[in-house]
Enzyme design. Structure first.
Site, mmCIF file in Angstrom:
data_model
loop_
_atom_site.group_PDB
_atom_site.id
_atom_site.type_symbol
_atom_site.label_atom_id
_atom_site.label_comp_id
_atom_site.label_asym_id
_atom_site.label_seq_id
_atom_site.Cartn_x
_atom_site.Cartn_y
_atom_site.Cartn_z
ATOM 1 N N GLU A 1 -3.142 10.986 3.109
ATOM 2 C CA GLU A 1 -3.894 10.633 4.443
ATOM 3 C C GLU A 1 -4.362 12.138 5.113
ATOM 4 O OE1 GLU A 1 -4.764 6.579 6.017
ATOM 5 O OE2 GLU A 1 -2.456 6.881 5.828
ATOM 6 N N GLU B 1 0.702 -1.280 0.122
ATOM 7 C CA GLU B 1 0.004 -0.013 -0.030
ATOM 8 C C GLU B 1 1.009 1.270 -0.147
ATOM 9 O OE1 GLU B 1 -3.328 2.268 3.075
ATOM 10 O OE2 GLU B 1 -2.560 0.065 3.501
#
Length: 453
Positions: A231, A226
């Site tokens: 974020e 990932e």
């Protein structure tokens, strides 16, 4: 992603398997993005987005009886993993009406709460049945984002994972839905909240969540590398590579999965922590946020560059750089102000020094480090999501974490949010109208997707 929430809507259903329903046609919202050349010319790509199968209505193949309600399975339709896959069907999605997802040209808006639905996760499509795959090596990825309506405890994320391009359709005979219906999800937390993995249900061993009425944890998890590009909320942001031992989606078993969903966090084949660059955590508390140098009250252009040895598309990954553009001004990433940690980008030396300075276990290196991450970057699917965090209230992103740690200890302070503000019950009741908007996605060789002056 440091912690992955148990992401479910009240209509949450199944991932990576089962049949296709006929109650509603699946129509993917169109989303235009651009592919750029080294010369700087960019051309429109006609893409679309699909919502993850975990959000979809899952019902009997015979009628409209739910296979999953709240956080429990229908015992008659789903007595075991194999039978459930045969008995249950995914159906088409009402993107705006049910999930609060709207696309317009090159812009995609995700609303947080829409009626009974909470959050969403979507994938960029190349065509109606295939995820758009990217080779990030020796390239850069750029997008605009508006996080002004994302308070403490929320995460408007954009990231890449090593999903199968067809959602596992060709690998797993039980999967009749494929990428068209958003199947095949995986990430570095090896999530066990997925209802279907590898063409089978995840009902065996399923335990409903104690603090999420729509969530649970099954016997299996789904692992893959990932790359968290973004974020963020209006308070804090981080970008984070998470390598795994394998380069493709694999299924794991129980607590051996590790990650957020298991009793032993580091038991699995992936790095659930990653090597994160959060400017606040790295000692620059005024760089990002409302009124910051990167001002979250206005839209932001985010540029992420994947620098390789020798400058080739197949070279080893040696650095992940970040650049911002706002108000026509190029803003370089903040430099570390942490003693013993130098740099303004993610490199192997940065990650090793950061783990030492913060007293964190170096799981990143154990699973291949930056070079290992680079090996997975040649074929990754793009994901956008909006979510809240039932595991740790997003404190790892925007507050002090761990909760009982001294905020003056290096690495503990990650943002200005007070404890409790990010609790899911709080954000869902007080900020249901929160949203994030992603737009103007561009991809191409380093230096091709934004103007440097």
């Amino acid at each position: 992603m440091y912690q992955r929430a148990l992401l479910f809507s009240a209509l949450a259903t199944a991932v990576s398997a089962q049949q296709v329903g006929t109650q509603k046609a699946e129509v993917h919202p169109a989303l235009t993005w651009q592919k750029c050349t080294a010369a700087g010319s960019c051309t429109d790509q006609k893409g679309s987005v699909v919502i993850d199968a975990n959000w979809r209505w899952l019902h009997s193949t015979e009628d409209t009886t739910n296979c999953y309600t709240g956080n429990e399975w229908n015992a008659e339709l789903c007595p075991d993993n194999e039978a459930c896959a045969k008995n249950c069907a995914l159906d088409g999605a009402d993107y705006s009406g049910t999930y609060g997802v709207t696309a317009d040209g090159s812009s995609l808006k995700l609303n947080f709460v829409t009626s009974a639905n909470v959050g969403s996760r979507l994938y960029l499509m190349e065509d109606d049945e295939t995820y758009q795959m990217f080779n990030l090596l020796n390239n850069e990825f750029t997008f605009d984002v508006d996080v002004s309506n994302l308070p403490c405890g929320l995460n408007g994320a954009l990231y890449f994972v090593s999903m199968d391009a067809d959602g596992g359709l060709s690998k797993y005979p039980g999967n009749k839905a494929g990428a068209k219906y958003g199947t095949g999800y995986c990430d570095s937390q090896c999530p066990r909240d997925l209802k279907f993995i590898n063409g089978e249900a995840n009902v065996e061993g399923w335990k409903p969540s104690d603090n999420d009425k729509n969530a649970g944890v099954g016997g299996y998890g789904s692992c893959c590398p990932e790359m968290d590009i973004w974020e963020a909320n209006s308070i804090s942001t981080a970008y984070t590579p998470h390598p795994c031992d394998g380069m493709e989606q694999t299924r794991c078993d129980g607590n051996d999965c590790g990650g957020t969903y298991s009793s032993t966090r580091y038991a699995g084949t992936c790095d659930p922590d990653g090597c994160d660059f959060n400017s606040f955590r790295m000692g620059n508390e005024s760089f990002y946020g409302p009124g910051g140098l990167v001002d979250t009250k206005s839209p932001i252009t985010v540029v992420t560059q994947f620098v390789t040895a020798g400058g080739t598309d197949s070279g080893a990954l040696k650095e992940i750089r970040r650049v911002y553009v706002q108000g026509g001004k190029v803003i370089g990433n903040s430099a570390s102000n942490v003693a013993g940690v130098e740099g303004d980008s993610i490199t192997s030396d940065f990650c090793t020094a950061q783990k030492k300075a913060f007293g964190d276990e170096d799981i990143f290196s154990k699973h291949g480090g930056l070079e290992g991450m680079g090996k997975a970057l040649n074929k990754m699917a793009l994901i956008v999501s909006i979510w809240d965090d039932h595991a740790s209230s997003m404190m790892w992103l925007d507050s002090t974490y761990p909760v009982d740690a001294d905020a003056s200890t290096p690495g503990v302070a990650r943002g200005t949010c007070e404890h409790g503000l990010g609790d899911p019950e709080t954000v869902e009741s007080q900020h249901p109208d929160a949203s994030v908007t992603f737009s103007n996605i561009k991809f191409g060789p380093i230096g091709s997707t934004y103007k440097s002056v």
